[in-house]
Design an enzyme around this catalytic site. Structure first.
Site, PDB file in Angstrom:
ATOM      1  N   SER A 141     -43.035  14.992  68.796  1.00  0.00           N
ATOM      2  CA  SER A 141     -42.577  15.588  67.421  1.00  0.00           C
ATOM      3  C   SER A 141     -41.797  16.071  67.737  1.00  0.00           C
ATOM      4  O   SER A 141     -41.197  17.022  67.958  1.00  0.00           O
ATOM      5  CB  SER A 141     -44.627  16.016  67.720  1.00  0.00           C
ATOM      6  OG  SER A 141     -44.484  16.337  66.625  1.00  0.00           O
ATOM      7  N   LYS A 167     -42.102  10.105  66.581  1.00  0.00           N
ATOM      8  CA  LYS A 167     -42.992  11.495  65.843  1.00  0.00           C
ATOM      9  C   LYS A 167     -42.054  12.166  64.812  1.00  0.00           C
ATOM     10  O   LYS A 167     -42.055  13.079  65.153  1.00  0.00           O
ATOM     11  CB  LYS A 167     -43.785  11.959  65.745  1.00  0.00           C
ATOM     12  CG  LYS A 167     -45.007  12.704  65.050  1.00  0.00           C
ATOM     13  CD  LYS A 167     -46.562  13.233  65.361  1.00  0.00           C
ATOM     14  CE  LYS A 167     -46.898  14.271  65.332  1.00  0.00           C
ATOM     15  NZ  LYS A 167     -48.718  14.787  65.240  1.00  0.00           N
ATOM     16  N   LEU A 168     -42.568  11.442  63.985  1.00  0.00           N
ATOM     17  CA  LEU A 168     -41.522  12.441  62.560  1.00  0.00           C
ATOM     18  C   LEU A 168     -42.598  14.105  61.896  1.00  0.00           C
ATOM     19  O   LEU A 168     -43.254  12.491  61.192  1.00  0.00           O
ATOM     20  CB  LEU A 168     -40.888  11.670  61.485  1.00  0.00           C
ATOM     21  CG  LEU A 168     -39.116  11.047  61.723  1.00  0.00           C
ATOM     22  CD1 LEU A 168     -38.815  10.157  60.887  1.00  0.00           C
ATOM     23  CD2 LEU A 168     -38.531  11.857  63.071  1.00  0.00           C
ATOM     24  N   LYS A 169     -42.093  14.743  61.368  1.00  0.00           N
ATOM     25  CA  LYS A 169     -42.743  15.342  60.517  1.00  0.00           C
ATOM     26  C   LYS A 169     -42.632  14.955  59.484  1.00  0.00           C
ATOM     27  O   LYS A 169     -41.369  15.553  59.108  1.00  0.00           O
ATOM     28  CB  LYS A 169     -43.391  16.379  60.547  1.00  0.00           C
ATOM     29  CG  LYS A 169     -43.767  16.982  62.448  1.00  0.00           C
ATOM     30  CD  LYS A 169     -44.983  17.089  62.014  1.00  0.00           C
ATOM     31  CE  LYS A 169     -45.780  17.727  63.132  1.00  0.00           C
ATOM     32  NZ  LYS A 169     -46.894  17.621  63.418  1.00  0.00           N
ATOM     33  N   ASP A 195     -46.321  12.462  60.540  1.00  0.00           N
ATOM     34  CA  ASP A 195     -47.380  12.883  60.809  1.00  0.00           C
ATOM     35  C   ASP A 195     -47.040  14.371  59.502  1.00  0.00           C
ATOM     36  O   ASP A 195     -46.142  14.719  59.140  1.00  0.00           O
ATOM     37  CB  ASP A 195     -47.149  14.297  62.105  1.00  0.00           C
ATOM     38  CG  ASP A 195     -48.976  14.752  61.711  1.00  0.00           C
ATOM     39  OD1 ASP A 195     -49.562  15.201  60.551  1.00  0.00           O
ATOM     40  OD2 ASP A 195     -49.022  16.062  62.582  1.00  0.00           O
ATOM     41  N   ASN A 197     -49.526  16.713  58.239  1.00  0.00           N
ATOM     42  CA  ASN A 197     -50.319  17.784  58.210  1.00  0.00           C
ATOM     43  C   ASN A 197     -50.900  18.148  56.909  1.00  0.00           C
ATOM     44  O   ASN A 197     -50.360  19.775  56.461  1.00  0.00           O
ATOM     45  CB  ASN A 197     -49.568  18.562  59.537  1.00  0.00           C
ATOM     46  CG  ASN A 197     -49.389  18.874  60.413  1.00  0.00           C
ATOM     47  OD1 ASN A 197     -47.963  18.232  60.684  1.00  0.00           O
ATOM     48  ND2 ASN A 197     -50.047  18.972  60.993  1.00  0.00           N
ATOM     49  N   GLU A 220     -50.220   9.868  59.949  1.00  0.00           N
ATOM     50  CA  GLU A 220     -51.204  10.661  60.722  1.00  0.00           C
ATOM     51  C   GLU A 220     -51.364  12.217  59.210  1.00  0.00           C
ATOM     52  O   GLU A 220     -50.796  12.339  59.109  1.00  0.00           O
ATOM     53  CB  GLU A 220     -50.146  11.472  62.174  1.00  0.00           C
ATOM     54  CG  GLU A 220     -51.480  12.185  62.312  1.00  0.00           C
ATOM     55  CD  GLU A 220     -50.972  13.274  63.522  1.00  0.00           C
ATOM     56  OE1 GLU A 220     -49.515  12.680  63.654  1.00  0.00           O
ATOM     57  OE2 GLU A 220     -51.357  14.363  63.982  1.00  0.00           O
ATOM     58  N   ASP A 245     -56.191  13.402  61.772  1.00  0.00           N
ATOM     59  CA  ASP A 245     -55.846  14.732  62.595  1.00  0.00           C
ATOM     60  C   ASP A 245     -57.096  15.369  62.524  1.00  0.00           C
ATOM     61  O   ASP A 245     -57.726  15.782  62.657  1.00  0.00           O
ATOM     62  CB  ASP A 245     -54.488  14.959  62.873  1.00  0.00           C
ATOM     63  CG  ASP A 245     -53.753  16.449  64.021  1.00  0.00           C
ATOM     64  OD1 ASP A 245     -55.569  17.230  64.236  1.00  0.00           O
ATOM     65  OD2 ASP A 245     -53.171  16.192  64.459  1.00  0.00           O
ATOM     66  N   LYS A 269     -57.268  15.648  70.051  1.00  0.00           N
ATOM     67  CA  LYS A 269     -57.064  16.839  70.553  1.00  0.00           C
ATOM     68  C   LYS A 269     -58.251  17.422  71.169  1.00  0.00           C
ATOM     69  O   LYS A 269     -58.677  17.835  70.293  1.00  0.00           O
ATOM     70  CB  LYS A 269     -56.368  17.503  69.339  1.00  0.00           C
ATOM     71  CG  LYS A 269     -54.528  17.416  68.939  1.00  0.00           C
ATOM     72  CD  LYS A 269     -54.795  18.366  67.827  1.00  0.00           C
ATOM     73  CE  LYS A 269     -53.302  17.890  67.436  1.00  0.00           C
ATOM     74  NZ  LYS A 269     -52.784  18.897  66.035  1.00  0.00           N
ATOM     75  N   GLY A 297     -51.049  17.006  70.366  1.00  0.00           N
ATOM     76  CA  GLY A 297     -49.883  18.077  70.962  1.00  0.00           C
ATOM     77  C   GLY A 297     -50.706  18.922  70.565  1.00  0.00           C
ATOM     78  O   GLY A 297     -50.478  19.290  69.076  1.00  0.00           O
TER      79      GLY A 297
HETATM   80  O1  SMG Z   1     -47.729  19.857  71.271  1.00  0.00           O
HETATM   81  O2  SMG Z   1     -45.993  18.165  71.310  1.00  0.00           O
HETATM   82  C1  SMG Z   1     -46.591  18.789  70.516  1.00  0.00           C
HETATM   83  C2  SMG Z   1     -47.031  19.440  69.372  1.00  0.00           C
HETATM   84  C3  SMG Z   1     -46.955  17.692  68.559  1.00  0.00           C
HETATM   85  O3  SMG Z   1     -46.659  17.955  66.025  1.00  0.00           O
HETATM   86  C4  SMG Z   1     -47.630  18.491  67.233  1.00  0.00           C
HETATM   87  N1  SMG Z   1     -48.125  18.773  66.582  1.00  0.00           N
HETATM   88  O4  SMG Z   1     -50.247  18.349  63.311  1.00  0.00           O
HETATM   89  O5  SMG Z   1     -50.535  16.572  65.503  1.00  0.00           O
HETATM   90  C5  SMG Z   1     -50.082  18.079  64.760  1.00  0.00           C
HETATM   91  C6  SMG Z   1     -48.660  19.169  65.364  1.00  0.00           C
HETATM   92  C7  SMG Z   1     -49.820  20.353  65.217  1.00  0.00           C
HETATM   93  C8  SMG Z   1     -49.358  21.566  65.650  1.00  0.00           C
HETATM   94  S1  SMG Z   1     -48.061  22.582  64.316  1.00  0.00           S
HETATM   95  C9  SMG Z   1     -47.530  23.391  64.634  1.00  0.00           C
HETATM   96 MG    MG Z   2     -51.495  15.790  63.378  1.00  0.00          MG
END
Ligand code: SMG
Ligand code: MG
Length: 384
Positions: A141, A167-169, A195, A197, A220, A245, A269, A297
């Site tokens: 990520s 995976k790109l935020k 993703d 969020n 996501e 998610d 998760k 994660g």
């Molecule tokens: O543990 O590789 C990891 C992080 C993966 O992007 C990740 N997690 O929304 O999926 C999600 C985020 C939540 C944590 S962001 C601080």
């Molecule tokens: Mg997520």
């Protein structure tokens, strides 16, 4: 499966710096303040210590849970409900069910009891849940950066490391351009997903559909946690599969979201759904319905990372998870055998328990607070 009695334990806080800041649509993490739960379980003559990691972050920005609240809930509202009785890990969620919410706190407690039970029985977690694969594909990520060149350099480094999927935020203002640029950089064959969020709103659906041209595995959680109908609308318009998610809190909730058409993929998760045993049920429900799942994660230390890899080895986990090597986040992990990614995969742990052994010396070095939990205390069942 053995039933044991809780004889004591501890709550620990540790502070671990990230190797590089991790920015998402809701904020930037530069370090983690992790709550660990240790539970001493008495099985006849043997007392076995099990460990759990709470995935709540310092501030309630990913979800309403946060570390200080989780510590309080565990001590004041959860442990008392488990005290003084023979307990298997399978019983924990039922005993804790009267407490509303606090999935991450509950998950951490169940983890510790499950770890003790598996250690006592000499069983690796993967065997307990029936996961047979010995390695699983490892995705990474990638956070948000100030400019696309820095992002490109980071993705390039992860590609060189060998990660199986990127995976790109994303967030408003950081989507079409970086995603298009990375798609060109890595080529059409490398699995790529995004993703948000919860950073977008229904008004953005048309805009989000413009991501379709990049051949993404999935998008996501673009919309708020509660907005299932918004996700249905997006899924109707977009060719990119919608994955949830933050919206998914249980197997029953996953089934509802799937039947409503809010998602065609689920990020599982364990912390968000109240534990690894419920996570398994989410997997089973999705698998029965032909819905792909993958393991999310939460920047776990080795305590949470090992069982995530085992969970991801179940047959229904058909997409690469956010189960990267420990070195993606940590210079040094708190376990003696940190998860190592090679050739785009990570090995499923085979040691009894959740799959790690603690590096106690380093754990002590990074500990910022410790609270001993004495034996059983009466449950607090109502206000006042
Ligand atoms: O543990 O590789 C990891 C992080 C993966 O992007 C990740 N997690 O929304 O999926 C999600 C985020 C939540 C944590 S962001 C601080
Ligand atoms: Mg997520």
């Amino acid at each position: 499966m053995s039933a044991g009695l809780i004889a004591g334990g501890e709550l620990r806080r540790i502070a671990l710096d990230l190797v590089t800041p991790f920015r998402t649509s809701f904020g930037e993490e530069t370090a983690r303040n992790v709550l660990l739960v240790a539970v001493d379980m008495e099985y006849g003559d043997a007392t076995v210590r099990g460990w759990g990691e709470c995935v709540a972050m310092t501030a309630p920005l990913y979800s309403p849970e946060f570390v200080d609240a989780a510590a309080l809930v565990i001590e004041e509202h959860l442990l008392g409900r488990l005290a003084g009785q023979g307990l298997c890990a399978d019983d924990v969620a039922g005993h804790l069910a009267p407490v509303k919410g606090h999935a991450m706190a509950k998950a951490a407690v169940e983890m510790a009891i499950l770890d003790a039970e598996l250690r006592h029985d000499g069983t690796p977690f993967a065997s307990r849940i029936g996961a047979t694969r010995t390695r699983v594909p490892s995705g990474v990520s990638v956070g948000i950066f100030d400019d696309v060149d820095t992002l490109a350099a980071q993705v390039d480094a992860y590609m060189t490391d060998g990660y199986a999927r990127i995976k790109l935020k994303i967030e408003p203002g950081w989507d079409l351009e970086p995603v298009g640029m990375i798609r060109r950089l890595i080529g059409d064959d490398v699995p790529l997903q995004v993703d948000a969020n919860t950073a977008y709103r229904r008004e953005d659906i048309e805009h989000l559909c413009r991501l379709d041209e990049f051949g993404l595995l999935l998008i996501e959680q673009p919309l708020p946690e509660e907005d299932l109908l918004g996700h249905v609308r997006l899924a109707e318009r977009s060719t990119t599969p919608v994955c949830l998610d933050e919206s998914i809190h249980s197997a029953a909730g996953a089934v509802d979201a799937i039947e409503l058409g809010a998602c065609s993929v689920v990020n599982i998760k364990p912390g968000r759904v109240g534990g690894y045993l419920e996570a398994r049920r989410v997997h089973d429900a999705c698998r029965q319905r032909g819905v792909a799942v993958w393991c999310g994660g939460m920047l776990e230390t080795g305590i949470g990372r090992a069982p995530n890899v085992a969970l991801a080895a179940l047959d229904g986990f058909t997409l690469p998870g956010d189960v990267s090597g420990a070195d993606r986040f940590w210079r040094r992990d708190i376990v003696t055998d940190p998860v190592r990614m090679t050739d785009g995969t990570v090995p499923v742990p085979t040691t009894p328990g959740l799959g790690f052994d603690l590096d106690i010396e380093f754990l002590d070095q990074v500990t910022t607070a410790r609270r001993t939990l004495s034996g059983p205390r009466p449950a607090r069942r109502a206000d006042g």
